[in-house]
Write an enzyme that holds these catalytic residues in place. Structure first.
Site, PDB file in Angstrom:
ATOM      1  N   GLY A  23       0.721  -1.163   0.220  1.00  0.00           N
ATOM      2  CA  GLY A  23      -0.013  -0.070   0.104  1.00  0.00           C
ATOM      3  C   GLY A  23       0.854   1.133  -0.205  1.00  0.00           C
ATOM      4  N   GLY A  46      -1.647   7.211   1.338  1.00  0.00           N
ATOM      5  CA  GLY A  46      -2.640   6.931   1.840  1.00  0.00           C
ATOM      6  C   GLY A  46      -1.670   6.405   3.772  1.00  0.00           C
ATOM      7  N   ASP A  64      -1.273  -7.394  -7.984  1.00  0.00           N
ATOM      8  CA  ASP A  64      -3.122  -6.323  -7.406  1.00  0.00           C
ATOM      9  C   ASP A  64      -3.358  -7.704  -6.099  1.00  0.00           C
ATOM     10  OD1 ASP A  64      -5.981  -6.741  -6.779  1.00  0.00           O
ATOM     11  OD2 ASP A  64      -6.337  -7.511  -8.953  1.00  0.00           O
ATOM     12  N   LEU A  65      -2.937  -7.335  -5.341  1.00  0.00           N
ATOM     13  CA  LEU A  65      -3.378  -8.739  -4.142  1.00  0.00           C
ATOM     14  C   LEU A  65      -4.729  -9.040  -3.819  1.00  0.00           C
ATOM     15  CD1 LEU A  65      -1.467  -6.426  -1.405  1.00  0.00           C
ATOM     16  CD2 LEU A  65      -0.842  -8.869  -2.098  1.00  0.00           C
ATOM     17  N   GLY A 105      -5.346  -1.862   1.249  1.00  0.00           N
ATOM     18  CA  GLY A 105      -7.055  -2.136   1.294  1.00  0.00           C
ATOM     19  C   GLY A 105      -7.360  -1.462   0.772  1.00  0.00           C
ATOM     20  N   SER A 126      -9.091  -1.827  12.120  1.00  0.00           N
ATOM     21  CA  SER A 126      -9.565  -0.568  11.336  1.00  0.00           C
ATOM     22  C   SER A 126     -10.575  -1.152  12.526  1.00  0.00           C
ATOM     23  CB  SER A 126     -10.486  -1.058  10.319  1.00  0.00           C
ATOM     24  OG  SER A 126     -11.474  -0.090  10.281  1.00  0.00           O
ATOM     25  N   TYR A 154     -17.082  -4.684   4.179  1.00  0.00           N
ATOM     26  CA  TYR A 154     -15.339  -4.342   5.050  1.00  0.00           C
ATOM     27  C   TYR A 154     -14.920  -4.817   6.263  1.00  0.00           C
ATOM     28  CZ  TYR A 154     -12.129  -0.780   6.291  1.00  0.00           C
ATOM     29  OH  TYR A 154     -10.652  -0.167   6.676  1.00  0.00           O
ATOM     30  N   LYS A 195     -12.452  -7.328   8.188  1.00  0.00           N
ATOM     31  CA  LYS A 195     -11.253  -6.427   9.109  1.00  0.00           C
ATOM     32  C   LYS A 195     -11.253  -7.664  10.438  1.00  0.00           C
ATOM     33  CE  LYS A 195      -9.231  -3.095   6.401  1.00  0.00           C
ATOM     34  NZ  LYS A 195      -7.385  -2.958   6.667  1.00  0.00           N
TER      35      LYS A 195
END
Ligand code: NAI
Length: 258
Positions: A9, A13, A42-43, A72, A112, A152, A156
């Site tokens: 990532g 961010g 591409d994970l 993510g 998260s 989502y 997480k």
């Protein structure tokens, strides 16, 4: 001591900010992302995950001092299950042998506060069973039935449970590898930017994630916590979900979780 650290990532961010902090302190960062990274992969799919692991191993010469999975996605489709759970687990498991070769290896993932929100247990169960087709079927079912907002949080929550389960096994603790998660509240990054442009969404978010301590965080706040977790100083913390969330988790769950 300069170390070699794989970070996913890194194009945006939190991952990008962390990579900057680590490079500033003299570490070599091997960045993984869809684009603008040392390893472009591409994970979200098996092929990309294998490619990422092979390329990182190649670039680091088979030994890694730390791995941090930041990559993510957040949306109401099945994608979070692919990227946030299976993408992270595959990267961590694929790179673990390279960590085991280092003198003071460390690992961290990004969870998260959403992992404390209501989840779809069928998705979580299938993730933890390592059954991606079943997890994606469950996610597709949730989406079709109006539960897309649960994919989502489910990804997480599953990731946090995977991390806690793995952290104390012979493969991680037994090899001297602390494995933890940082769970942010709301962080101002490109991921959260659309929320700030939509007044109704912002209201929903502010109610779901109350942050009495200093409000929304910048990406550097989360990056600093990750930096410490994967530093040589962290010799004994493992299996922890560290909420860096302005008090959101303590507000939501109250004192009785302890
Ligand atoms: P971001 O959108 O700024 O960065 C995410 C990075 O992941 C991007 O560079 C993107 O290209 C990469 N990525 C996405 N899908 C990928 C794939 N299939 N393969 C490889 N790379 C991929 O988001 P941010 O905010 O930096 O998020 C980092 C982590 O923090 C994520 O795991 C996110 O779920 C988590 N998080 C973020 C919060 C926020 O408010 N921004 C709150 C809580 C957790």
């Amino acid at each position: 001591m300069a170390r070699t650290i794989a970070v996913s990532g890194t194009a945006s961010g939190i991952g990008r900010t962390l990579a900057g902090l680590l490079r500033e302190q003299g570490d070599t960062v091997v960045g993984v992302d869809l684009r603008d990274a040392d390893v472009c992969a591409d994970l979200g799919g098996a092929e990309g995950r294998s490619h990422a692991v092979a390329q990182v191993l190649d670039l680091c010469g088979g030994t890694l001092d730390a791995v941090v999975a930041c990559a993510g996605v957040s949306d109401f489709t099945e994608l979070p299950v692919k990227v946030n759970y299976f993408g992270v687990a595959a990267l961590m498991e694929g790179l673990r042998p390279a960590l085991a070769r280092a003198e003071a290896p460390r690992a961290a993932v990004v969870g998260s506060i959403a992992g404390t929100h209501p989840v779809d247990e069928e998705i979580v169960r299938a993730c933890l069973a390592g059954d991606e087709p079943a997890a994606l079927d469950a996610a597709a079912k949730a989406v079709a039935e109006g539960g897309g907002h649960k994919t989502y949080p489910s990804s997480k929550a599953a990731l946090a449970r995977w991390m806690r389960r793995a952290s104390v096994t012979p493969e991680w603790a037994g090899e001297g590898i602390p494995l933890n998660a940082v769970a942010p509240g709301v962080v101002r990054t490109p991921m959260s930017a659309p929320l700030f442009e939509d007044e109704a969404m912002l209201k929903v978010m502010n109610e779901a994630v109350r942050m009495p301590l200093n409000g929304y965080a910048g990406p550097e706040v989360i990056a600093e916590a990750l930096r410490w977790l994967v530093s040589p100083a962290n010799t004994h913390m493992t299996g922890q979900v560290v909420y860096v969330d302005g008090g959101a988790e303590a507000t939501l769950r109250g004192p009785d979780v302890f």
